[in-house]
Scaffold this motif. Structure first.
Motif, mmCIF file in Angstrom:
data_model
loop_
_atom_site.group_PDB
_atom_site.id
_atom_site.type_symbol
_atom_site.label_atom_id
_atom_site.label_comp_id
_atom_site.label_asym_id
_atom_site.label_seq_id
_atom_site.Cartn_x
_atom_site.Cartn_y
_atom_site.Cartn_z
ATOM 1 N N VAL A 562 0.871 -0.980 0.248
ATOM 2 C CA VAL A 562 0.091 -0.012 -0.093
ATOM 3 C C VAL A 562 0.584 0.903 0.039
ATOM 4 C CG1 VAL A 562 -1.844 1.501 0.978
ATOM 5 C CG2 VAL A 562 -1.778 -1.077 1.051
ATOM 6 N N ARG A 563 2.295 1.201 0.254
ATOM 7 C CA ARG A 563 2.485 2.626 0.833
ATOM 8 C C ARG A 563 4.045 2.248 -0.506
ATOM 9 N NH1 ARG A 563 3.760 -0.092 5.884
ATOM 10 N NH2 ARG A 563 5.179 -0.196 5.543
ATOM 11 N N HIS A 564 3.901 1.390 -1.138
ATOM 12 C CA HIS A 564 5.130 1.257 -2.212
ATOM 13 C C HIS A 564 4.231 0.806 -3.247
ATOM 14 C CE1 HIS A 564 8.253 2.354 0.251
ATOM 15 N NE2 HIS A 564 8.130 1.588 1.613
ATOM 16 N N PRO A 565 3.486 1.689 -4.048
ATOM 17 C CA PRO A 565 2.698 0.845 -5.255
ATOM 18 C C PRO A 565 3.311 0.114 -6.571
ATOM 19 C CG PRO A 565 1.904 3.384 -4.726
ATOM 20 C CD PRO A 565 2.958 2.923 -3.923
ATOM 21 N N TRP A 566 5.010 0.418 -6.343
ATOM 22 C CA TRP A 566 5.763 -0.378 -7.407
ATOM 23 C C TRP A 566 5.678 -1.817 -7.196
ATOM 24 C CZ3 TRP A 566 9.393 -3.608 -5.882
ATOM 25 C CH2 TRP A 566 10.291 -2.804 -4.190
ATOM 26 N N ARG A 567 5.464 -2.171 -6.217
ATOM 27 C CA ARG A 567 5.099 -3.743 -5.231
ATOM 28 C C ARG A 567 3.866 -4.024 -4.875
ATOM 29 N NH1 ARG A 567 7.653 -5.933 0.136
ATOM 30 N NH2 ARG A 567 9.041 -4.904 0.188
ATOM 31 N N ARG A 622 -6.504 -0.745 -5.619
ATOM 32 C CA ARG A 622 -4.393 -0.750 -5.663
ATOM 33 C C ARG A 622 -4.253 -1.545 -7.330
ATOM 34 N NH1 ARG A 622 -4.657 -0.072 -0.663
ATOM 35 N NH2 ARG A 622 -4.316 2.025 -2.136
ATOM 36 N N LEU A 623 -5.260 -1.190 -8.176
ATOM 37 C CA LEU A 623 -4.825 -1.457 -9.463
ATOM 38 C C LEU A 623 -4.979 0.042 -9.962
ATOM 39 C CD1 LEU A 623 -5.460 -2.774 -12.133
ATOM 40 C CD2 LEU A 623 -7.359 -2.113 -12.204
ATOM 41 N N PHE A 624 -5.153 2.077 -9.365
ATOM 42 C CA PHE A 624 -5.149 2.316 -10.000
ATOM 43 C C PHE A 624 -3.839 3.098 -9.516
ATOM 44 C CE2 PHE A 624 -9.389 4.104 -9.784
ATOM 45 C CZ PHE A 624 -9.680 4.803 -10.271
ATOM 46 N N ASP A 625 -3.514 2.292 -7.808
ATOM 47 C CA ASP A 625 -2.041 2.596 -7.625
ATOM 48 C C ASP A 625 -0.864 1.928 -8.849
ATOM 49 O OD1 ASP A 625 -2.461 3.019 -5.640
ATOM 50 O OD2 ASP A 625 -2.348 1.838 -4.617
ATOM 51 N N THR A 626 -1.409 0.590 -9.056
ATOM 52 C CA THR A 626 -0.537 -0.237 -10.105
ATOM 53 C C THR A 626 -0.183 0.797 -11.261
ATOM 54 O OG1 THR A 626 -1.356 -2.595 -9.265
ATOM 55 C CG2 THR A 626 -0.622 -1.894 -11.177
ATOM 56 N N LEU A 633 3.901 7.520 -12.117
ATOM 57 C CA LEU A 633 3.710 8.710 -11.245
ATOM 58 C C LEU A 633 3.608 9.081 -9.272
ATOM 59 C CD1 LEU A 633 0.495 9.465 -13.069
ATOM 60 C CD2 LEU A 633 1.766 10.580 -14.006
ATOM 61 N N ALA A 634 4.065 7.709 -9.804
ATOM 62 C CA ALA A 634 4.296 7.312 -8.205
ATOM 63 C C ALA A 634 4.291 6.181 -7.745
ATOM 64 C CB ALA A 634 2.750 7.597 -7.387
ATOM 65 N N ASP A 635 5.506 5.896 -7.119
ATOM 66 C CA ASP A 635 6.288 4.343 -6.695
ATOM 67 C C ASP A 635 6.207 4.008 -5.107
ATOM 68 O OD1 ASP A 635 6.746 3.550 -9.572
ATOM 69 O OD2 ASP A 635 8.614 4.175 -8.931
ATOM 70 N N SER A 636 6.076 5.282 -4.547
ATOM 71 C CA SER A 636 5.708 5.627 -3.070
ATOM 72 C C SER A 636 4.500 6.810 -3.051
ATOM 73 C CB SER A 636 7.234 5.465 -3.010
ATOM 74 O OG SER A 636 7.782 4.416 -2.637
ATOM 75 N N VAL A 637 4.310 6.335 -1.744
ATOM 76 C CA VAL A 637 3.293 7.362 -1.132
ATOM 77 C C VAL A 637 2.964 7.383 0.279
ATOM 78 C CG1 VAL A 637 1.434 6.396 -3.429
ATOM 79 C CG2 VAL A 637 1.104 5.538 -0.749
ATOM 80 N N SER A 638 2.858 8.573 0.916
ATOM 81 C CA SER A 638 2.828 9.436 2.141
ATOM 82 C C SER A 638 1.821 9.228 2.756
ATOM 83 C CB SER A 638 3.896 10.701 2.283
ATOM 84 O OG SER A 638 3.335 11.277 1.463
ATOM 85 N N TYR A 639 0.093 9.229 2.247
ATOM 86 C CA TYR A 639 -0.604 9.203 2.112
ATOM 87 C C TYR A 639 -2.071 7.851 1.210
ATOM 88 C CZ TYR A 639 -2.097 12.585 -0.984
ATOM 89 O OH TYR A 639 -2.418 13.399 -2.575
ATOM 90 N N ALA A 646 -2.881 11.799 -8.447
ATOM 91 C CA ALA A 646 -1.575 11.717 -9.113
ATOM 92 C C ALA A 646 -2.650 11.087 -10.911
ATOM 93 C CB ALA A 646 -0.367 11.188 -8.996
ATOM 94 N N LEU A 647 -2.540 9.922 -10.373
ATOM 95 C CA LEU A 647 -3.614 9.139 -12.197
ATOM 96 C C LEU A 647 -4.454 10.463 -12.600
ATOM 97 C CD1 LEU A 647 -3.056 6.999 -14.155
ATOM 98 C CD2 LEU A 647 -4.385 5.906 -12.257
ATOM 99 N N GLU A 648 -5.509 10.653 -11.366
ATOM 100 C CA GLU A 648 -6.198 11.174 -12.193
ATOM 101 C C GLU A 648 -6.143 12.934 -12.672
ATOM 102 O OE1 GLU A 648 -10.429 13.509 -10.288
ATOM 103 O OE2 GLU A 648 -9.090 12.094 -8.711
#
Length: 777
Positions: A562-567, A622-626, A633-639, A646-648
């Motif tokens: 969740v904190r690291h969308p690259w995962r 989590r699909l949005f994160d992927t 756009l975002a490999d790691s997030v703080s919230y 970022a995607l929107e």
């Protein structure tokens, strides 16, 4: 059909004698209702009295029959704008009627009266135009007095200690009225007639800054902000951290001290003209900004304004709101610029309300404290809303909105509390046909936020008079709210997370029939022990069944994914659910994996292959994160939600061609398999298609897939009314695209408005489900 005892005045027969006892239920205390009744009765030439009693207003009138009838009808029709009248009852006056010519009076309240009535707590109300004029009128005795208020505005929920609503039962009881204020308080012709928070510079609260008081304290705060400092300001429902919104260094320092690296800050502007200079605003957004609730409204930011880039990084939307109090107006007037006004807390902690606690919690953040001596009884953060077209989405329900009650489609035979989820936590108290959705607590991450929940729960329980005999909770055993529920000495009603999301939407719309639901969010515990988050359900308020879902993918490292969308992206690329379509292996993934740390990629791939600490989830969030990570756009997030935002933002309103998609039948459910979508995304990325268009294409594709899943469920017999809920639908583009396609199929589409779209609405949905189940037996 109304429940017994809530007949309107027009439906209740006025007795032949022209003397009646009346009761009015609803939000009728703290909204100027007694002064209204006094003016109404006096204007009709009636004798009698009015009083607050428990949670309602009661009284007696006597006089000409036509005048009494007129009075009864106008109690509801002409009620003050802030009132919410839910029931008016007239009955023959059994005691001695008021003597002719005795006049009409406001009696002392009866704390022990009307114990059977539901009590409704009025929310705080922003400063009204009349008080604002006085604030800046040099001839007025309240000129530049920060705590100016009247019956039409000012603190309510944050200062009330008990009902009935009288000054002695508020935090203003320590400020005896001076002679001038007392005259206003007792004058039926004055707009401060029985205004309980009434005050003036002679008798009311005073500002403080260290040893300075009044104007000197205000001046010290203004100078600190003007010089680039950060000030902790004691607001209505808690402390706020304030700095110059145009000062990049000050905003960046606030982020560093508050440990809030990227989540956008709210900005307070002096008036609507100032808002227009900073953002584009629709008629709906104008109405929201200028409402008495004064929420933070998420607007499309204008380019090239004076607002520092650090205020809202990673998004083209800015949260703007107007001043709520005289103190805010004075700060903005003196500084002549927009201000960052954000919650007075450290990351993940509840906002500070107690002065000593504020010094401890904010001492390392603020350069000074602008405080005052009026205690804050209840913690209320700022509300946040967003307009999507002409509809309104509530992101956070707090000051100005909570704890106004919401109806339940089925009244509960047992008073209950629903304790919500873990993130964006709220709780709901329910009795009979009403639900009191409490204010936003924050994320239940530790003992401090759990204590904040406990304190707010105890206070609202006392105010409403609701003593729960049952508790509804989430299925997730790790949630602190669930653990708290299981320690209570009352029956528990477990409620599945996404069912609660959808029930909140249905209940707000009064829907007590089966419906089709789309619940898209980050994660929620499914009834099969797995993690859900992309669900198509057929449900009512007592139960549900899954009709469709998103394909599952592993979360490598659980919370770490969740904190690291690259995962999460690697989970989709290398561990997605095998559904008979090609997986995006090989050369397509190389540009993505090559920019990551090779050792980290090896570890995560090993975890996926060996299924070590890789819980699977059917999560839209989590699909949005992927996709955000695949697009860089975002490999790691703080919230929570940062990657999706970022995607929107990247998608904007760009035109796009949909990506490939596939809907399959698996395990008796319709399943959207994102693998072809991700394969097409990577191919088009390698072909040079711009990131923004790919982001827009993903939104469009998910919307088409959602409409297809719902369409197939409806073809199988699912209801044609569709409820949309879950945090993913805070995304304006996704909501617009999904709603448009469902309506094109001739379906009725409902979305939450007064209830938060995300996890802040879970407790209300739990309450609606628990009420229906208890009523069903």
């Amino acid at each position: 059909m109304r429940p017994p005892g809530t007949e309107s005045a027009e439906e209740t027969a006025v007795p032949e004698r022209a003397a009646v006892y009346f009761q009015v239920d609803g939000t009728v205390q703290g909204v100027g209702f007694r002064p209204f009744v006094h003016r109404l009765a006096s204007g009709l030439g009636l004798d009698g009295w009015v009083s607050n009693s428990g949670g309602r207003v009661e009284g007696a009138v006597a006089g000409p029959l036509d005048a009494v009838r007129n009075f009864g009808g106008r109690l509801r029709a002409d009620a003050p704008v802030l009132a919410r009248v839910r029931g008016v009852r007239l009955s023959p006056l059994r005691s001695r009627p008021p003597a002719a010519g005795s006049g009409f009076t406001v009696r002392m309240s009866d704390p022990a009266g009307a114990r059977g009535g539901l009590r409704e707590i009025p929310p705080d109300v922003a400063i009204c135009p009349a008080c604002l004029r006085e604030l800046f009128d040099p001839r007025d005795r309240r000129h530049r007095y920060p705590f100016v208020n009247c019956t039409d505005c000012g603190p309510r929920a944050t200062v009330i200690e008990a009902l009935p609503y009288d000054r002695i039962r508020t935090t203003m009881r320590g400020f005896p009225l001076c002679a001038a204020c007392l005259r206003e308080y007792n004058d039926p012709a004055d707009r401060r007639f029985h205004a309980e928070p009434l005050a003036c510079p002679s008798c009311g609260p005073r500002l403080a800054w260290q040893a300075s008081r009044g104007e000197s304290a205000l001046g010290a705060a203004v100078k600190t902000i003007a010089d680039g400092g950060i000030v902790a300001v004691k607001g209505l429902g808690g402390y706020q951290l304030v700095c110059d919104a145009a000062d990049q260094a000050a905003v960046s320092e606030l982020r560093l001290r508050k440990n809030r690296p990227a989540k956008p800050f709210a900005v307070m502007a002096q008036d609507l003209s100032a808002v227009r200079r900073l953002a584009r605003m629709s008629d709906t957004e104008h109405r929201l900004l200028d409402s008495a609730a004064r929420p933070v409204v998420l607007l499309a930011a204008r380019a090239g304004t004076a607002v520092a880039p650090a205020v809202h990084p990673g998004t083209d939307r800015i949260g703007l709101f107007l001043p709520t109090t005289g103190l805010h107006h004075l700060l903005l007037h003196e500084l002549g610029r927009a201000l960052v006004v954000t919650s007075g807390n450290r990351a993940d902690e509840p906002i500070a309300t107690d002065d000593a606690d504020a010094q401890r919690q904010l001492g390392g953040i603020a350069d000074g404290f602008l405080t005052h001596d009026r205690p804050i009884r209840a913690r209320y953060d700022d509300s946040v809303v967003r307009a999507v077209g002409r509809s309104v989405t509530t992101v956070r329900r707090a000051r100005g909105l909570a704890p106004s009650p919401l109806p339940l489609p089925r009244g509960t035979p047992t008073p209950l509390v629903a304790v919500g989820a873990q993130q964006k936590h709220t709780f709901t108290l329910a009795a009979r046909g009403s639900a009191h959705l409490g204010p936003h607590t924050g994320d239940l991450a530790d003992a401090r936020t759990l204590d904040a929940f406990g304190g707010t729960y105890a206070h609202l329980r006392e105010l409403t008079g609701i003593e729960p005999k049952a508790v509804a909770h989430d299925l997730h055993p790790g949630y602190l709210s669930t653990q708290w529920a299981l320690t209570q000495d009352m029956p528990c009603v477990p409620v599945q997370h996404h069912h609660a999301h959808l029930a909140a939407c249905a209940a707000e719309h009064g829907l007590d029939a089966p419906f089709t639901g789309v619940a898209y969010d980050g994660l929620g515990f499914g009834d099969d022990g797995t993690l859900w988050g992309g669900e198509i359900m057929v449900a009512d308020l007592t139960g549900y069944r899954r009709a469709g879902r998103l394909a599952t993918a592993p979360l490598p490292g659980g919370e770490a994914a969740v904190r690291h969308p690259w995962r999460m992206a690697l989970g989709h690329l290398y561990g997605s659910e095998p559904l008979g379509t090609p997986r995006p292996f090989g050369w397509l993934t190389a540009p993505f994996t090559d920019r990551l740390e090779p050792a980290a990629v090896t570890v995560v791939r090993t975890m996926i292959n060996r299924r070590v600490n890789c819980p699977r989830a059917s999560s839209a969030g989590r699909l949005f994160d992927t996709v955000a990570s695949l697009l860089g756009l975002a490999d790691s997030v703080s919230y929570e939600g940062e990657a999706a935002l970022a995607l929107e933002t990247a998608a904007g309103d760009l035109h796009a061609v949909p990506l490939a998609l596939n809907i399959v039948r698996a395990g008796g459910l319709w399943v959207y398999d994102p693998a072809p979508t991700l394969t097409d995304l990577l191919e088009r990325q390698l072909g040079g298609e711009p990131t923004g268009r790919l982001a827009a294409a993903f939104h469009l594709t998910l919307a088409i897939a959602t409409a297809e899943l719902v369409g197939r469920a409806v073809a199988d017999g699912a209801p044609r009314t569709v409820c949309l809920a879950g945090g993913c639908f805070v995304n304006g583009r996704l909501l617009t695209e999904v709603r448009r396609r469902l309506r094109a199929q001739g379906l009725r589409v409902l979305t939450p408005s007064a209830v938060p779209m995300g996890d802040g609405g879970i407790s209300y949905g739990q309450a609606a489900i628990a009420a229906a189940r208890l009523a069903k037996g």
